[in-house]
Motif scaffolding. Structure first.
Motif, PDB file in Angstrom:
ATOM      1  N   TYR A  20       0.778  -1.257  -0.084  1.00  0.00           N
ATOM      2  CA  TYR A  20      -0.138   0.415  -0.315  1.00  0.00           C
ATOM      3  C   TYR A  20       0.490   1.657   0.308  1.00  0.00           C
ATOM      4  O   TYR A  20       0.496   2.189  -0.845  1.00  0.00           O
ATOM      5  CB  TYR A  20      -0.999  -0.011   1.150  1.00  0.00           C
ATOM      6  CG  TYR A  20      -1.823  -1.000   0.768  1.00  0.00           C
ATOM      7  CD1 TYR A  20      -3.019  -0.899   0.113  1.00  0.00           C
ATOM      8  CD2 TYR A  20      -2.334  -2.320   1.320  1.00  0.00           C
ATOM      9  CE1 TYR A  20      -4.218  -1.057   0.114  1.00  0.00           C
ATOM     10  CE2 TYR A  20      -3.477  -3.206   1.297  1.00  0.00           C
ATOM     11  CZ  TYR A  20      -4.375  -2.833   0.177  1.00  0.00           C
ATOM     12  OH  TYR A  20      -4.795  -3.528  -0.039  1.00  0.00           O
ATOM     13  N   GLU A  23       2.219   1.549  -3.626  1.00  0.00           N
ATOM     14  CA  GLU A  23       0.535   1.949  -4.482  1.00  0.00           C
ATOM     15  C   GLU A  23       0.308   3.872  -4.491  1.00  0.00           C
ATOM     16  O   GLU A  23       0.556   4.479  -5.365  1.00  0.00           O
ATOM     17  CB  GLU A  23      -0.573   1.359  -4.234  1.00  0.00           C
ATOM     18  CG  GLU A  23      -0.206  -0.717  -5.123  1.00  0.00           C
ATOM     19  CD  GLU A  23      -1.575  -0.971  -4.592  1.00  0.00           C
ATOM     20  OE1 GLU A  23      -2.592  -0.621  -4.110  1.00  0.00           O
ATOM     21  OE2 GLU A  23      -1.452  -1.806  -5.613  1.00  0.00           O
ATOM     22  N   ALA A  27       1.096   6.780  -6.932  1.00  0.00           N
ATOM     23  CA  ALA A  27       0.311   7.065  -7.278  1.00  0.00           C
ATOM     24  C   ALA A  27       0.589   8.871  -7.314  1.00  0.00           C
ATOM     25  O   ALA A  27      -0.236   9.144  -7.724  1.00  0.00           O
ATOM     26  CB  ALA A  27      -1.525   6.915  -6.592  1.00  0.00           C
ATOM     27  N   TRP A 202      -7.778   0.655  -0.489  1.00  0.00           N
ATOM     28  CA  TRP A 202      -7.851   0.658  -2.441  1.00  0.00           C
ATOM     29  C   TRP A 202      -8.252  -0.569  -2.837  1.00  0.00           C
ATOM     30  O   TRP A 202      -7.110  -1.605  -1.840  1.00  0.00           O
ATOM     31  CB  TRP A 202      -7.961   2.034  -2.312  1.00  0.00           C
ATOM     32  CG  TRP A 202      -5.979   1.676  -2.457  1.00  0.00           C
ATOM     33  CD1 TRP A 202      -5.274   0.469  -3.576  1.00  0.00           C
ATOM     34  CD2 TRP A 202      -4.981   2.736  -2.029  1.00  0.00           C
ATOM     35  NE1 TRP A 202      -3.845   1.465  -3.455  1.00  0.00           N
ATOM     36  CE2 TRP A 202      -4.579   2.008  -2.023  1.00  0.00           C
ATOM     37  CE3 TRP A 202      -5.320   3.046  -0.390  1.00  0.00           C
ATOM     38  CZ2 TRP A 202      -2.432   3.115  -1.344  1.00  0.00           C
ATOM     39  CZ3 TRP A 202      -4.013   3.318   0.233  1.00  0.00           C
ATOM     40  CH2 TRP A 202      -2.556   3.258  -0.287  1.00  0.00           C
ATOM     41  N   ASP A 204      -8.160  -1.764  -6.407  1.00  0.00           N
ATOM     42  CA  ASP A 204      -8.232  -1.597  -8.219  1.00  0.00           C
ATOM     43  C   ASP A 204      -9.365  -3.016  -8.866  1.00  0.00           C
ATOM     44  O   ASP A 204      -9.130  -3.653  -8.809  1.00  0.00           O
ATOM     45  CB  ASP A 204      -7.341  -1.530  -8.658  1.00  0.00           C
ATOM     46  CG  ASP A 204      -7.499  -0.672  -9.977  1.00  0.00           C
ATOM     47  OD1 ASP A 204      -8.680  -1.223 -10.602  1.00  0.00           O
ATOM     48  OD2 ASP A 204      -6.731  -0.949 -11.301  1.00  0.00           O
ATOM     49  N   SER A 389     -12.813   2.234  -3.609  1.00  0.00           N
ATOM     50  CA  SER A 389     -11.936   3.149  -4.882  1.00  0.00           C
ATOM     51  C   SER A 389     -11.034   3.436  -5.232  1.00  0.00           C
ATOM     52  O   SER A 389     -10.490   4.256  -4.150  1.00  0.00           O
ATOM     53  CB  SER A 389     -13.258   3.331  -6.116  1.00  0.00           C
ATOM     54  OG  SER A 389     -12.697   5.289  -5.509  1.00  0.00           O
ATOM     55  N   PRO A 390      -9.688   2.931  -5.289  1.00  0.00           N
ATOM     56  CA  PRO A 390      -8.454   4.023  -5.687  1.00  0.00           C
ATOM     57  C   PRO A 390      -8.777   5.843  -5.858  1.00  0.00           C
ATOM     58  O   PRO A 390      -7.974   6.541  -5.357  1.00  0.00           O
ATOM     59  CB  PRO A 390      -7.628   3.465  -6.931  1.00  0.00           C
ATOM     60  CG  PRO A 390      -7.800   1.903  -6.502  1.00  0.00           C
ATOM     61  CD  PRO A 390      -9.447   2.521  -6.547  1.00  0.00           C
ATOM     62  N   PHE A 394      -7.592   8.671  -3.708  1.00  0.00           N
ATOM     63  CA  PHE A 394      -6.974   8.836  -3.583  1.00  0.00           C
ATOM     64  C   PHE A 394      -7.048  10.995  -4.017  1.00  0.00           C
ATOM     65  O   PHE A 394      -5.969  11.827  -3.943  1.00  0.00           O
ATOM     66  CB  PHE A 394      -5.990   8.815  -4.909  1.00  0.00           C
ATOM     67  CG  PHE A 394      -4.962   7.843  -4.089  1.00  0.00           C
ATOM     68  CD1 PHE A 394      -3.557   7.353  -4.017  1.00  0.00           C
ATOM     69  CD2 PHE A 394      -5.645   6.403  -4.383  1.00  0.00           C
ATOM     70  CE1 PHE A 394      -2.614   6.911  -2.627  1.00  0.00           C
ATOM     71  CE2 PHE A 394      -4.652   5.456  -4.454  1.00  0.00           C
ATOM     72  CZ  PHE A 394      -3.278   5.331  -3.114  1.00  0.00           C
ATOM     73  N   ILE A 417      -4.212   5.497  -9.916  1.00  0.00           N
ATOM     74  CA  ILE A 417      -3.676   4.360  -9.787  1.00  0.00           C
ATOM     75  C   ILE A 417      -3.185   3.079 -10.279  1.00  0.00           C
ATOM     76  O   ILE A 417      -2.987   2.893 -10.150  1.00  0.00           O
ATOM     77  CB  ILE A 417      -4.200   3.810  -7.914  1.00  0.00           C
ATOM     78  CG1 ILE A 417      -4.096   2.574  -7.530  1.00  0.00           C
ATOM     79  CG2 ILE A 417      -5.436   3.333  -8.628  1.00  0.00           C
ATOM     80  CD1 ILE A 417      -3.847   2.569  -5.817  1.00  0.00           C
TER      81      ILE A 417
END
Length: 441
Positions: A20, A23, A27, A202, A204, A389-390, A394, A417
């Motif tokens: 995480y 990611e 992102a 999160w 994807d 959801s990313p 984010f 992401i």
């Protein structure tokens, strides 16, 4: 915006905090921000430094637009309470030169990832020296968990550790965590309500989705198309309480239509393999590369999420996100009123922790009721799409980062992401591409 992320774990680790953190960094970098990371070489959950990283020298590399500084650390072969503390301290000390190298860079944000809190003083010091804002992101309340699990037992040490933790948390500009109840815990530890932030893990759902065919792993593991698969995938450590899965496998050994698959690595894996020795209804796998994660999660007819009752709300299992996204039924162990209970209840089956009988009953019920499995799977995936959801996670993160430094960031693209984290890593994975099935000695 210049963002320095300081944490123990990072890619190419495939599970937990490292996944995480990487990611998130990727992102933010893909969104136009300048992101640097100070971390350890990959070692988790094998507790063994990966090939190509076994050096006591610092190294700098680039991964998907992120500049990464690797500092060495000591990794015990058999981690215990005292050894874990030395392990964490070794990284906190060895990473000081890498932190100092960023004073001249003058980051806008210094984010420390817990575990480990041993990094937090260095992050605060760098923020003070450079005028940056400080952020502590808590994946686990490691001090509470260590004492509740019996890894540390001295009462005086407990008071000192908890006092130190409270002092640290109160000095960060923002303290975030991955569930509402973990955020509430931070407030109870003395963090002002205006300084806390909910930053959930999160998933994807474009990369993790239900397949319209049997998983390739069925063929590789020699499992028939109509055999029910009970899957545990993730770290194999003390807080998971995996012994209950071995007991359930033993209780269902006479059924030839149910197979248990254990995928992962960790400190308790050898013990779990020993307990399952002689059980023909069990399979063990090493960690699989990220590009095979969706195939793996679709192997399950039922995902199992064991959790020791004494760590409820100290951790929120990150693996739940992928389970939901795969649209497979989930059995979770949690007490009523905990965040894990509330997340799974109505979207899966929740049983009390550490009860092999309840687990066995729940498995037999779900394996015998395909319609109920499908219904739970659909509800779980819908939850992942709407809440995890990313894009939504984010967007909120970037808004808080920008508000923290008090000015907008010009020419920054929306944080995303999909491109940054869903594709395979640019450098080689350190996990061996070993045969899928592992022999139990």
């Amino acid at each position: 915006m210049r963002i320095l992320i300081y944490g123990l774990n990072y890619a190419p680790e495939l599970t937990g905090t490292g996944k995480y953190t990487a990611e998130m960094a990727e992102a933010l970098a893909a969104g136009g921000h300048e992101v640097r990371v100070v971390c350890a070489p990959p070692y988790y959950p094998e507790w063994k430094v990966g090939e190509g990283y076994r050096s006591w020298l610092h190294r700098i590399e680039s991964r998907k637009g992120v500049r990464v500084w690797r500092a060495p650390l000591w990794v015990p072969k058999k981690p215990s309470g005292a050894k874990r503390m030395l392990h964490l301290a070794s990284f906190a000390l060895a990473s000081m030169p890498a932190l100092a190298a960023h004073v001249a860079w003058r980051p806008h944000i210094v984010m420390s990832i817990a575990p480990s809190l041993a990094n937090a003083p260095g992050a605060l010091a760098l923020a003070r020296l450079t005028g940056a804002r400080s952020w502590l992101h808590i994946q686990d309340f490691e001090v509470d968990a260590a004492f509740d699990l019996g890894l540390l037992k001295n009462a005086r040490a407990s008071r000192m550790a908890l006092g130190f933790e409270r002092w640290l948390m109160k000095h960060f500009d923002v303290v975030s965590s991955i569930s509402d109840k973990m955020v509430d815990r931070a407030v109870k530890k003395g963090v002002e309500l205006t300084r806390v932030f909910h930053l959930p893990n999160w998933v994807d759902t474009g990369a993790i989705f239900p397949l319209d065919r049997p998983s390739e792993f069925r063929r590789e593991l020699g499992i028939g198309e109509h055999t029910g698969v009970v899957l545990y995938s993730g770290n194999m450590g003390a807080k998971q309480g995996l012994e209950v899965l071995a007991d359930a496998a033993a209780a269902l050994a006479s059924r030839d239509d149910i197979v248990f698959v254990f995928c992962g690595n960790g400190a308790t894996k050898a013990e779990l393999q020993k307990r399952c020795a002689g059980l023909k209804n069990t399979r063990f796998m090493c960690l699989q590369p990220v590009e095979r994660l969706n195939e793996l999660l679709n192997l399950a007819d039922v995902h199992v999420l064991p959790q020791r009752g004494d760590v409820a709300d100290l951790v929120m299992p990150s693996k739940l996100t992928g389970m939901f996204a795969s649209s497979r039924a989930v059995i979770a162990m949690a007490h009523g009123g905990t965040e894990l209970y509330e997340a799974v209840n109505g979207r899966g089956v929740v049983i009390k922790p550490e009860s092999a009988k309840d687990l066995t009953d729940a498995i037999e019920m779900l394996i015998g009721d395909p319609e109920l499995r499908a219904s739970h799977g659909e509800q779980g995936r819908l939850f992942a799409q709407e809440r995890l959801s990313p894009a939504s996670v984010f967007a909120r993160l970037e808004d808080r980062l920008i508000s923290l430094i008090g000015k907008p960031v010009p020419h920054a693209a929306p944080v995303r992401i999909k491109e940054a984290a869903a594709r395979p890593a640019e450098t080689d994975m350190f996990i061996e591409r070993a045969p899928v099935v592992e022999k139990i000695e």
